[in-house]
Design a protein around this motif. Structure first.
Motif, short mmCIF file in Angstrom:
data_model
loop_
_atom_site.label_atom_id
_atom_site.label_comp_id
_atom_site.label_asym_id
_atom_site.label_seq_id
_atom_site.Cartn_x
_atom_site.Cartn_y
_atom_site.Cartn_z
N ASP A 1 5.02 21.95 -36.73
CA ASP A 1 5.34 23.32 -36.70
C ASP A 1 6.47 23.66 -37.74
N ILE A 2 6.12 23.59 -38.94
CA ILE A 2 7.31 24.13 -39.96
C ILE A 2 6.37 25.06 -40.79
N ARG A 3 7.16 26.34 -41.19
CA ARG A 3 6.27 27.33 -41.98
C ARG A 3 7.39 27.42 -43.19
N ILE A 4 6.93 27.15 -44.39
CA ILE A 4 7.63 27.31 -45.58
C ILE A 4 7.18 28.26 -46.49
N LYS B 1 19.53 16.53 -40.47
CA LYS B 1 20.12 17.13 -39.20
C LYS B 1 19.51 18.41 -38.87
N SER B 2 19.78 19.50 -39.76
CA SER B 2 19.14 20.83 -39.64
C SER B 2 17.67 20.63 -39.04
N PHE B 3 16.84 19.81 -39.76
CA PHE B 3 15.45 19.73 -39.20
C PHE B 3 15.51 19.20 -37.79
N GLU C 1 17.46 19.35 -35.48
CA GLU C 1 17.97 20.24 -34.42
C GLU C 1 16.93 21.47 -34.21
N ALA C 2 16.36 21.99 -35.18
CA ALA C 2 15.34 23.03 -35.25
C ALA C 2 14.00 22.49 -34.61
N ALA C 3 13.54 21.32 -35.02
CA ALA C 3 12.39 20.87 -34.45
C ALA C 3 12.34 20.01 -33.10
N GLY C 4 13.65 19.70 -32.56
CA GLY C 4 13.59 18.87 -31.47
C GLY C 4 13.35 17.41 -31.64
N LEU C 5 13.57 16.85 -32.86
CA LEU C 5 13.26 15.33 -33.04
C LEU C 5 14.23 14.64 -33.56
N SER C 6 14.28 13.23 -33.46
CA SER C 6 15.50 12.55 -33.47
C SER C 6 15.67 12.37 -35.23
N MET C 7 17.14 11.93 -35.40
CA MET C 7 17.22 11.81 -36.95
C MET C 7 16.43 10.74 -37.47
N ASP C 8 16.12 9.73 -36.80
CA ASP C 8 15.15 8.58 -37.23
C ASP C 8 13.62 9.10 -37.53
N ALA C 9 13.34 10.02 -36.79
CA ALA C 9 11.95 10.60 -36.99
C ALA C 9 11.96 11.48 -38.29
N VAL C 10 12.96 12.30 -38.45
CA VAL C 10 13.06 13.10 -39.40
C VAL C 10 13.34 12.39 -40.90
N GLY C 11 14.12 11.33 -40.66
CA GLY C 11 14.33 10.34 -41.91
C GLY C 11 13.04 9.69 -42.29
N GLY C 12 12.22 9.39 -41.38
CA GLY C 12 11.13 8.45 -41.75
C GLY C 12 9.86 9.41 -41.89
#
Length: 282
Positions: free
Chosen positions: A9-12, A80-82, A84-95
């Protein structure tokens, strides 16, 4: 299933001001350099952008010795912004969203909606339809793709060399598609419907001969022969005054055709489509 293997659920939005909506909110990094990094990564979606290219983007001239560490900090802030906005862990965002790969970074998540991807699909589909002779579908695809634009690409993002080059390519694609779409509208007999649009386009792009040729044809077919001649004279005055140059021989021939009310102008293309022979050109 890995996040990168499904749409999230990201709209760019890049074809205008940079805006990113994530879940129920808007993710909007305001600092200049994180925005530059994000913009360059999104322009190169699913391709690695080397850290050296990011450094070149961020610093005009010699970069400080701390540049590589600074890029890492900016990427951390974006992750970190992603998160917080998506409700994901930093590891998930980084991977799975903004990934460190070899000597650089890449944005790998497949967004739920991405205007640049939609524009490219429309461009490819329209060009393929035009090559196959399906001009109605081509015009429909071009209209849909062009409607995605809401202003200059990445408005509000300060460009470095990488962004500047990517945006220049995008703007050229947009201009080419617009020219094809207008030509198709003229061939469908929609000259009156696009007069206002063409008048605006030539006022903003005063030296574009293709647009002026299309404007002259649309005016002539709409019964405004004098205005068509005047459009040529204004362009000629601007070109001679600014550059000391006359309009091209091809445009002069359009002018002569309008001047003599050449009946061929009722059916003649304003400009050739890809694969067609030139019209009224040397």
């Amino acid at each position: 299933m890995r996040i990168s293997e499904r749409r999230i659920d990201i709209r760019i939005h890049l074809l205008g001001p940079l805006r990113i909506f994530c879940a129920d909110g808007e993710l909007a990094p305001v600092a200049r350099r994180p925005r530059q990094i994000l913009a360059l990564l999104l322009l190169n979606h699913s391709r690695v952008v080397p850290t050296a290219a990011l450094i070149d983007e961020l610093w005009d001239g010699p970069a400080p010795k701390t540049a590589r560490a600074a890029v890492q900090i900016y990427v951390f802030e974006l992750r970190k912004s992603f998160a917080e906005a998506a409700g994901l862990s930093m590891d998930a965002v980084g991977g799975e969203i903004l990934r460190r790969v070899r000597n650089g970074y890449e944005f790998v998540a497949e967004p739920a909606w991405f205007d640049l991807q939609s524009f490219r699909r429309g461009e490819q589909s329209g060009m393929a339809a035009m090559a196959a002779g399906d001009l109605i579908k081509a015009a429909r695809d071009f209209r849909a793709a062009l409607s995605l634009w809401s202003g200059p690409a990445l408005a509000g993002v300060e460009p470095g060399p990488g962004i500047r080059a990517e945006v220049a390519g995008l703007e050229q694609s947009r201009a080419t598609m617009l020219s094809h779409r207008i030509e198709l509208e003229l061939r469908f007999g929609r000259h009156r419907e696009i007069l206002g649009e063409l008048a605006s386009l030539v006022s903003h792009d005063r030296f574009n001969e293709n647009l002026h040729a299309q404007f002259m044809i649309a005016l002539y077919r709409s019964g405004y022969r004098a205005r068509a001649l005047d459009a040529f004279h204004r362009l000629r005055k601007d070109m001679v005054g600014r550059f000391g140059l006359e309009p091209s021989p091809g445009l002069h021939r359009y002018y002569q055709a309008v001047l003599t009310s050449d009946p061929e102008l009722e059916e003649m293309p304003a400009r050739p489509l890809p694969g067609e022979l030139p019209v009224l050109c040397p």
